[in-house]
Every structure is written in C-alpha cells, then in structure tokens.
Design a protein around this motif. Structure first.
Motif, PDB file in Angstrom:
ATOM      1  N   ALA A  87       0.817  -1.315  -0.163  1.00  0.00           N
ATOM      2  CA  ALA A  87      -0.045   0.073   0.167  1.00  0.00           C
ATOM      3  C   ALA A  87       0.931   1.280  -0.014  1.00  0.00           C
ATOM      4  O   ALA A  87       2.076   1.318   0.645  1.00  0.00           O
ATOM      5  N   LEU A  88       0.322   2.307  -0.620  1.00  0.00           N
ATOM      6  CA  LEU A  88       1.095   3.378  -0.846  1.00  0.00           C
ATOM      7  C   LEU A  88       0.310   4.602  -0.189  1.00  0.00           C
ATOM      8  O   LEU A  88      -0.841   4.767  -0.592  1.00  0.00           O
ATOM      9  N   ASP A  89       0.990   5.304   0.669  1.00  0.00           N
ATOM     10  CA  ASP A  89       0.244   6.616   1.345  1.00  0.00           C
ATOM     11  C   ASP A  89      -0.945   6.272   2.103  1.00  0.00           C
ATOM     12  O   ASP A  89      -2.020   6.395   1.658  1.00  0.00           O
ATOM     13  N   GLY A  90      -0.887   6.411   3.300  1.00  0.00           N
ATOM     14  CA  GLY A  90      -1.727   6.075   4.285  1.00  0.00           C
ATOM     15  C   GLY A  90      -2.701   7.213   4.436  1.00  0.00           C
ATOM     16  O   GLY A  90      -3.638   7.347   5.421  1.00  0.00           O
ATOM     17  N   GLY A  91      -2.235   8.567   4.099  1.00  0.00           N
ATOM     18  CA  GLY A  91      -2.898   9.877   4.051  1.00  0.00           C
ATOM     19  C   GLY A  91      -2.454  10.658   5.198  1.00  0.00           C
ATOM     20  O   GLY A  91      -1.405  10.426   6.083  1.00  0.00           O
ATOM     21  N   LYS A  92      -3.009  11.835   5.666  1.00  0.00           N
ATOM     22  CA  LYS A  92      -2.614  12.892   6.740  1.00  0.00           C
ATOM     23  C   LYS A  92      -2.385  12.500   7.860  1.00  0.00           C
ATOM     24  O   LYS A  92      -1.826  12.646   8.868  1.00  0.00           O
ATOM     25  N   SER A  93      -3.516  11.561   8.452  1.00  0.00           N
ATOM     26  CA  SER A  93      -3.644  11.386   9.816  1.00  0.00           C
ATOM     27  C   SER A  93      -3.710   9.732   9.989  1.00  0.00           C
ATOM     28  O   SER A  93      -3.847   9.218  10.970  1.00  0.00           O
ATOM     29  N   SER A  94      -3.669   8.969   9.026  1.00  0.00           N
ATOM     30  CA  SER A  94      -3.773   7.558   9.127  1.00  0.00           C
ATOM     31  C   SER A  94      -2.738   6.855   8.448  1.00  0.00           C
ATOM     32  O   SER A  94      -2.976   5.986   7.538  1.00  0.00           O
ATOM     33  N   GLY A  95      -1.314   6.966   8.943  1.00  0.00           N
ATOM     34  CA  GLY A  95      -0.196   6.553   8.129  1.00  0.00           C
ATOM     35  C   GLY A  95      -0.001   5.097   8.520  1.00  0.00           C
ATOM     36  O   GLY A  95      -0.593   4.470   9.693  1.00  0.00           O
ATOM     37  N   PHE A  96       1.124   4.600   8.106  1.00  0.00           N
ATOM     38  CA  PHE A  96       1.290   3.262   8.419  1.00  0.00           C
ATOM     39  C   PHE A  96       2.192   2.848   9.470  1.00  0.00           C
ATOM     40  O   PHE A  96       2.589   1.621   9.500  1.00  0.00           O
ATOM     41  N   TYR A  97       2.935   3.712  10.564  1.00  0.00           N
ATOM     42  CA  TYR A  97       3.345   3.422  11.611  1.00  0.00           C
ATOM     43  C   TYR A  97       2.489   2.747  12.445  1.00  0.00           C
ATOM     44  O   TYR A  97       2.207   3.342  13.763  1.00  0.00           O
ATOM     45  N   ALA A  98       1.647   1.930  12.291  1.00  0.00           N
ATOM     46  CA  ALA A  98       0.381   1.377  12.910  1.00  0.00           C
ATOM     47  C   ALA A  98       0.137  -0.181  12.669  1.00  0.00           C
ATOM     48  O   ALA A  98       0.544  -0.614  11.577  1.00  0.00           O
ATOM     49  N   GLU A  99      -0.742  -0.630  13.523  1.00  0.00           N
ATOM     50  CA  GLU A  99      -1.194  -2.109  13.149  1.00  0.00           C
ATOM     51  C   GLU A  99      -2.138  -2.374  12.132  1.00  0.00           C
ATOM     52  O   GLU A  99      -2.045  -3.247  11.450  1.00  0.00           O
ATOM     53  N   SER A 100      -2.749  -1.264  12.116  1.00  0.00           N
ATOM     54  CA  SER A 100      -4.003  -1.174  10.769  1.00  0.00           C
ATOM     55  C   SER A 100      -3.839   0.288  10.226  1.00  0.00           C
ATOM     56  O   SER A 100      -3.652   1.163  10.901  1.00  0.00           O
ATOM     57  N   ALA A 101      -4.274   0.284   9.089  1.00  0.00           N
ATOM     58  CA  ALA A 101      -4.516   1.838   8.273  1.00  0.00           C
ATOM     59  C   ALA A 101      -5.403   1.490   7.383  1.00  0.00           C
ATOM     60  O   ALA A 101      -5.605   0.418   6.427  1.00  0.00           O
ATOM     61  N   THR A 102      -6.231   2.591   6.885  1.00  0.00           N
ATOM     62  CA  THR A 102      -7.188   2.700   5.728  1.00  0.00           C
ATOM     63  C   THR A 102      -6.392   3.296   4.662  1.00  0.00           C
ATOM     64  O   THR A 102      -5.633   4.237   4.842  1.00  0.00           O
ATOM     65  N   VAL A 103      -6.718   2.660   3.425  1.00  0.00           N
ATOM     66  CA  VAL A 103      -5.918   3.203   2.570  1.00  0.00           C
ATOM     67  C   VAL A 103      -6.850   3.649   1.201  1.00  0.00           C
ATOM     68  O   VAL A 103      -7.793   2.439   1.106  1.00  0.00           O
TER      69      VAL A 103
END
Length: 333
Positions: A87-103
């Motif tokens: 996945a590319l670019d998790g957005g401004k407030s939901s980035g990928f330094y996390a267990e889950s992200a919306t993309v």
C-alpha cells in the motif's frame, strides 16, 4: 491498536508509541493489517514539520507498507479480505506506523507469490520513484550513461538495478568507499566515492569517466549544492531528474550550465503526481513481478520493531544505512 504518533513536531524523540482506535474503511477504502512499514526521509521531514504536506499533529507517519486486507469499504472491487498487498500513502492522519490503516483502494496492489511483506514494504516509495524517474521521465535505454547519486540509499540501489536492466552504463556515486563498493554489487559499471572527490572534483571525475561528454542521465536524489553539480555533469541533450532535496538547502543554478547543452531538467514528486491523476498500480505490479522473478533484489538493511521507530529515524538521519530500513509491525513479514 498499537501505533507510533507525532503529537508535536521535532526530533526522533517525538515518535511516541500509543494506543489508538482501529480505523474503519469508508467508501472506496481498504483496511489493511500492517505487517511491515517502510521508513523514508519524507517520514523524517514530516516528523520535523518540514514536509510540504505535513498537516498538523497529532499525526501517524508512514507512507508505504505491506500487509493483509481485513475489510473493504463500499464500492471497492479488485481487492478482497485475506489478500496480501502493498500500500502507498496512508493519508495525512492515518499513516502506516500502526497495526492497521485505511488506504484508498487505488493505492493498494496485491502481491505475487515469492514477495515477502518486508520486501514489499520497501517498494511503493523508493522503488516506485526510481522506476518512474528512469522509465517514464528519463526513458533510459542501453545507449545511455546514467549517473546515480546516493547510490547506496533505497532509491539509489533501486535505480542502479533498473538502469542495469535497461542495459545502460551506470556510474554510481556514494558518500564513502564502503557505500560505493556496496552499490557496485547491484550492477553499477563504475563506482565513485564522493568523499574522496568532493564538490568540483566530483564533476571532473564524472566528465573524465565519460571522456568529457558528460552523462546522458543524472538522477539527483540529493538536491542542494549537488544539483548544481548534476547540471555540470550532464552532457549534450541529456536529462537531469530531480526527485529530492535531502540536503535541505537551496540549490544555486547557473543557467549556463545547462541551456547551451540543450539539456532537460525533469522534476518528480510522487504525491503531487498522484494528485494530478497518476495511477501507481500498473507500475507497482511490474515492480513486484520483477522482484518475484528475481530480476531485482530489494536490500533491507535493518528491520526494527514498530515501538522502536525513534531508533529507526536516528539511524536514517545519521545516514548509517545501506538500503532500506523497515519497521516490523505484525507477524508473517
């Protein structure tokens, strides 16, 4: 869920492990359980408040990752729960330094067999940038001589291999003898330790290596003063591709260094390219297929647990790494 968040701009110490609610995918979005997340200089600029689209804290950084689809939002087709994806670019407030992200589903690509999540997490930024710059902008061919700057970086090692596959002659520049030698392992024809050839000595050596003609393509991943040197290193009718300014300093340009040579200056910024309609999925699929086939090697220098993102940024900013630094977020990477 676990995440690393920036509550105020600053140094690596502002990367703080936190517990946050798991995001919910909206229409056109995909929820991905992250297995690995790439660490990039753009992340460090975001953390410091110096990135062009930084937004305001609190922020979760991270613009590339790989994992498994958990849920898809309304209207999503072509990707399904259970698929391994990058996945590319998790957005401004939901980035990928996390267990889950919306993309956005338009930024998600299914992975072929043979590509692990750690490898895949390194592809959407550095590799895609190198691919687009050399394949689409510079249109590198077997007749070209290509200078790759910072050739031991994530972008650099990708660029060396992409240019080598095209059959080009490659001059790889790196900031130490060790890094230059390491870059040579990925297909460079000549390596140059820029610490032994500082400033104008670098230009003179590139011109010597090209019999005074200059290079057909210069991939400038450094910016600042290095960009001025790139203009002097390119030859008649050549192309200078500028895709970063990690030097974080102005570039002084003398137009006499490029217009008499009918040289072209080509700019690249991935986020803005997407804003103006670029669909990254076909290129990401091609990259993943080549990695799966063994055409390209994705060098992972360090894998760091998510909670140690601060240490990953410290290593990145010391320029200790050769290849990519990746955060391990979940199992199966």
């Amino acid at each position: 869920m676990r995440a690393v968040r920036i509550d105020s701009f600053g140094g690596p110490e502002v990367l703080v492990p936190v517990d946050v609610p798991e995001p919910v995918p909206g229409p056109g979005e995909v929820l991905v359980r992250i297995g690995a997340a790439g660490v990039n200089r753009a992340d460090a600029l975001l953390r410091a408040g110096r990135y062009h689209r930084a937004g305001r804290p609190p922020l979760i950084p991270g613009a590339e990752a790989a994992g498994v689809v958990v849920e898809v939002g309304e209207g999503v087709t072509g990707v399904a729960p259970g698929q391994r994806v990058m996945a590319l670019d998790g957005g401004k407030s939901s980035g990928f330094y996390a267990e889950s992200a919306t993309v956005p589903a338009a930024n998600v690509v299914a992975l072929p067999d043979g590509v692990g999540l750690t490898q895949a997490a390194a592809l959407p930024i550095a590799w895609l940038s190198a691919w687009y710059c050399l394949r689409h902008l510079a249109r590198v061919t077997k007749d070209d001589t290509v200078v790759v700057k910072a050739a031991a970086s994530g972008v650099g090692t990708a660029a060396v291999q992409i240019a080598a596959e095209a059959g080009a002659t490659i001059i790889a520049l790196a900031g130490s003898a060790e890094k230059a030698a390491w870059a040579g392992e990925f297909g460079a024809d000549v390596t140059l330790d820029t610490s032994a050839h500082p400033d104008e000595a670098e230009v003179e050596e590139v011109l010597r290596l090209t019999d005074g003609r200059g290079a057909d393509v210069v991939l400038d991943t450094v910016g600042g003063a290095a960009f001025g040197r790139s203009l002097r290193e390119v030859g008649y009718g050549g192309r200078v591709v500028a895709l970063a300014n990690v030097a974080l300093e102005p570039s002084t340009v003398d137009t006499r260094d490029f217009y008499p040579k009918n040289a072209s200056i080509l700019g690249f910024q991935l986020t803005n390219l997407q804003i103006h309609g670029y669909d990254p999925r076909p290129d990401l699929r091609e990259l993943a297929e080549r990695v799966a086939a063994g055409v390209y090697r994705v060098p992972i220098e360090t894998v760091v647990p998510l909670e140690e993102a601060r240490a990953a940024h410290e290593r990145l900013e010391r320029r200790d790494n050769r290849g990519k630094i990746v955060l391990s977020v979940g199992s199966g990477t």
